[in-house]
Design a protein around this motif. Structure first.
Motif, PDB file in Angstrom:
ATOM      1  N   ALA A  94       0.717  -1.360  -0.103  1.00 32.95           N
ATOM      2  CA  ALA A  94       0.050  -0.150   0.082  1.00 32.95           C
ATOM      3  C   ALA A  94       0.724   1.110  -0.048  1.00 32.95           C
ATOM      4  O   ALA A  94       0.471   2.353  -0.464  1.00 32.95           O
ATOM      5  CB  ALA A  94      -0.931  -0.062   1.255  1.00 32.95           C
ATOM      6  N   GLN A  95       1.949   1.106   0.744  1.00 34.46           N
ATOM      7  CA  GLN A  95       3.046   2.337   0.826  1.00 34.46           C
ATOM      8  C   GLN A  95       3.536   2.489  -0.709  1.00 34.46           C
ATOM      9  O   GLN A  95       3.480   3.739  -1.021  1.00 34.46           O
ATOM     10  CB  GLN A  95       3.973   2.069   1.732  1.00 34.46           C
ATOM     11  N   ALA A  96       3.821   1.520  -1.364  1.00 40.74           N
ATOM     12  CA  ALA A  96       4.347   1.583  -2.861  1.00 40.74           C
ATOM     13  C   ALA A  96       3.465   2.368  -3.647  1.00 40.74           C
ATOM     14  O   ALA A  96       3.989   3.178  -4.295  1.00 40.74           O
ATOM     15  CB  ALA A  96       4.700   0.193  -3.164  1.00 40.74           C
ATOM     16  N   LYS A  97       2.145   1.845  -3.373  1.00 35.26           N
ATOM     17  CA  LYS A  97       1.203   2.483  -4.339  1.00 35.26           C
ATOM     18  C   LYS A  97       0.991   3.876  -4.144  1.00 35.26           C
ATOM     19  O   LYS A  97       0.766   4.652  -4.919  1.00 35.26           O
ATOM     20  CB  LYS A  97      -0.124   1.678  -3.933  1.00 35.26           C
ATOM     21  N   MET A  98       0.910   4.178  -2.857  1.00 29.96           N
ATOM     22  CA  MET A  98       0.912   5.565  -2.497  1.00 29.96           C
ATOM     23  C   MET A  98       1.833   6.590  -2.973  1.00 29.96           C
ATOM     24  O   MET A  98       1.767   7.776  -3.586  1.00 29.96           O
ATOM     25  CB  MET A  98       0.608   5.708  -1.007  1.00 29.96           C
ATOM     26  N   ALA A 155       8.931   4.244  -4.190  1.00 32.02           N
ATOM     27  CA  ALA A 155       8.099   3.196  -4.694  1.00 32.02           C
ATOM     28  C   ALA A 155       8.697   1.999  -5.033  1.00 32.02           C
ATOM     29  O   ALA A 155       8.180   0.829  -4.533  1.00 32.02           O
ATOM     30  CB  ALA A 155       7.298   3.664  -5.946  1.00 32.02           C
ATOM     31  N   LEU A 156       9.986   2.025  -5.474  1.00 34.67           N
ATOM     32  CA  LEU A 156      10.615   0.710  -5.834  1.00 34.67           C
ATOM     33  C   LEU A 156      11.104   0.092  -4.532  1.00 34.67           C
ATOM     34  O   LEU A 156      11.104  -1.184  -4.400  1.00 34.67           O
ATOM     35  CB  LEU A 156      11.964   1.092  -6.594  1.00 34.67           C
ATOM     36  N   ILE A 157      11.516   0.781  -3.361  1.00 36.28           N
ATOM     37  CA  ILE A 157      12.119   0.098  -2.499  1.00 36.28           C
ATOM     38  C   ILE A 157      10.677  -0.497  -1.545  1.00 36.28           C
ATOM     39  O   ILE A 157      10.889  -1.820  -1.231  1.00 36.28           O
ATOM     40  CB  ILE A 157      12.575   0.987  -1.402  1.00 36.28           C
ATOM     41  N   GLY A 182       7.087  -4.903  -0.315  1.00 37.20           N
ATOM     42  CA  GLY A 182       5.900  -5.588  -0.467  1.00 37.20           C
ATOM     43  C   GLY A 182       5.997  -6.854  -1.022  1.00 37.20           C
ATOM     44  O   GLY A 182       5.063  -7.859  -0.565  1.00 37.20           O
ATOM     45  N   ARG A 183       6.784  -7.196  -2.034  1.00 38.28           N
ATOM     46  CA  ARG A 183       6.569  -8.322  -2.827  1.00 38.28           C
ATOM     47  C   ARG A 183       7.160  -9.577  -1.944  1.00 38.28           C
ATOM     48  O   ARG A 183       6.729 -10.700  -2.034  1.00 38.28           O
ATOM     49  CB  ARG A 183       7.707  -8.092  -4.020  1.00 38.28           C
ATOM     50  N   LYS A 184       8.128  -9.088  -1.236  1.00 41.34           N
ATOM     51  CA  LYS A 184       8.759 -10.153  -0.142  1.00 41.34           C
ATOM     52  C   LYS A 184       7.601 -10.382   0.828  1.00 41.34           C
ATOM     53  O   LYS A 184       7.605 -11.641   1.019  1.00 41.34           O
ATOM     54  CB  LYS A 184      10.062  -9.551   0.649  1.00 41.34           C
ATOM     55  N   GLN A 185       6.845  -9.536   1.428  1.00 38.18           N
ATOM     56  CA  GLN A 185       5.884  -9.697   2.331  1.00 38.18           C
ATOM     57  C   GLN A 185       4.791 -10.625   1.612  1.00 38.18           C
ATOM     58  O   GLN A 185       4.290 -11.695   2.288  1.00 38.18           O
ATOM     59  CB  GLN A 185       5.336  -8.392   2.601  1.00 38.18           C
TER      60      GLN A 185
END
Lengths: 178, 209
Positions: B131-135, B156-158, B163-166
């Motif tokens: 959600a943080q990446a989206k924001m 966003a990349l970080i 997020g992908r890992k999660q």
């Protein structure tokens, strides 16, 4: 088994994703940037419901937005007398009007799953067939899991002791015929 | 006199069984049935399938019946034979003490401790990096014109990588359409934003005609 996304429950103050796992329905609730998880176990399910609703809050919010923009458009038209400005402002109300029409026509299908300890809700606005399928799948899974537990419980019950051999009864004394 | 916290606690009712899905009226046992049910409170229909969930019976083996050879005694119940050990402290526990909440067997004292600490996996709140990446991607699209594209693109990349890992740790597919869209926007913000920033700086320095 990896999780299967069954659907979402998104509202004005709620963002939930509902997944199916091997033994439960998992609900991931997003609050700001925090994610919390809740499980509704199939073995605990008491009631699964299905209904269709318009959603008063959703329609009310869009009516409010559309009214505000239409009011500003009307005020602009009245003050300046020009229709172009009023049309531009009024155009901002169009998405809300479309949203109200779509919601009123299609409505939203809601599946609610109640267990002894938790509940889950899934909403489907467009995919009605999928909603039916998910409802059937949850019911079938709950039935299957609970039947399995009943069988396990039955297997745990001690076998009843065999009845003692029936004593041979004395030869029946038939009443002598008169 | 109730404090505000107590008042809040009173308003937020704990879940205590099925409700009417339309009006949230507490359904009593008479109304939990299969078929079309009309809520006695709001008088509207809903389709329902009712279940009678069975209580899971647990076989508690006693040391006396299992025999002392090869039988470990439960740390909390001296008469019961241990069926497993606590994954947190290693104590031998019987079926009665086995509190498995989907993350392995835990003994009652460890369960209480983990719940108090908030370290029980099912009771833990985690940060939603996706959600943080989206924001970050959405905000970056708006602030890209103010030379901040590369900053939000990097963020966003970080966050997307975390997020992908999660998501992968949860056993889900990290490459859905939304995730790919966020990645594309982040790359555009980073690459396009850097070019845009360089061009703006060069033009400000008068080197671009």
């Amino acid at each position: 088994m990896s999780r299967i996304l069954l659907g979402r429950n998104t509202g004005l103050g709620i963002r939930e994703k509902v997944y199916e796992t091997a033994d439960a329905i998992e609900v991931d609730t997003t609050d700001q940037y925090e994610l919390s998880r809740k499980r509704v176990l199939f073995e605990d399910i008491v009631l699964v419901t299905y209904h269709r609703e318009v959603g008063g809050g959703y329609v009310g919010a869009h009516v409010l937005i559309a009214t505000v923009f239409l009011f500003i458009a009307a005020a602009t038209a009245a003050a300046q007398g020009g229709w172009l400005g009023a049309l531009i402002v009024g155009a901002f109300a169009v998405p809300s009007i479309v949203a109200i029409l779509v919601r009123t026509l299609l409505q939203v299908d809601v599946i609610s799953v109640y267990s002894r300890r938790a509940r889950a809700k899934i909403r489907f606005t467009f995919r009605k067939e999928l909603a039916r399928e998910v409802y059937g799948r949850i019911c079938a899974k709950a039935r299957q899991t609970q039947r399995k537990i009943e069988e396990e419980n039955r297997a745990l019950e001690p076998e009843p002791e065999p009845l003692p051999d029936a004593e041979t009864l004395p030869p029946s004394v038939t009443s002598p015929s008169a | 006199m109730l404090t505000s916290a107590q008042k809040k606690r009173q308003i937020v009712q704990p879940y205590d069984g099925p409700y009417c899905p339309r009006c949230n009226w507490k359904l009593t046992a008479d109304w939990i049935r299969t078929g079309t049910v009309r809520c006695p409170d709001c008088n509207r229909d809903f389709e329902a399938t009712a279940f009678k969930p069975p209580e899971r019976k647990v076989r508690i083996a006693q040391v006396a019946t299992v025999g002392p050879d090869g039988a470990n005694v439960c740390a909390n119940h001296a008469r019961n034979a241990a069926t497993t050990s606590c994954t947190r402290c290693g104590l031998f526990i019987c079926a009665l003490c086995d509190l498995n909440v989907g993350t392995g067997s835990i003994c009652p004292s460890c369960f209480d401790r983990a719940r108090t600490e908030g370290s029980l996996p099912t009771a833990t709140k985690t940060r939603d990096y996706y959600a943080q990446a989206k924001m970050a991607a959405i905000v970056g699209l708006f602030f890209g014109f103010f030379l901040l594209g590369p900053l939000f693109g990097t963020l966003a990349l970080i966050y997307q990588a975390k997020g992908r890992k999660q998501i992968r740790a949860h056993g889900d597919d990290p490459w859905d359409a939304g995730s790919i869209t966020v990645l594309v926007i982040a790359i555009i913000l980073l690459g396009g934003g850097a070019i845009y920033d360089v061009l703006i700086i060069l033009s400000m320095m008068g080197k671009l005609h």
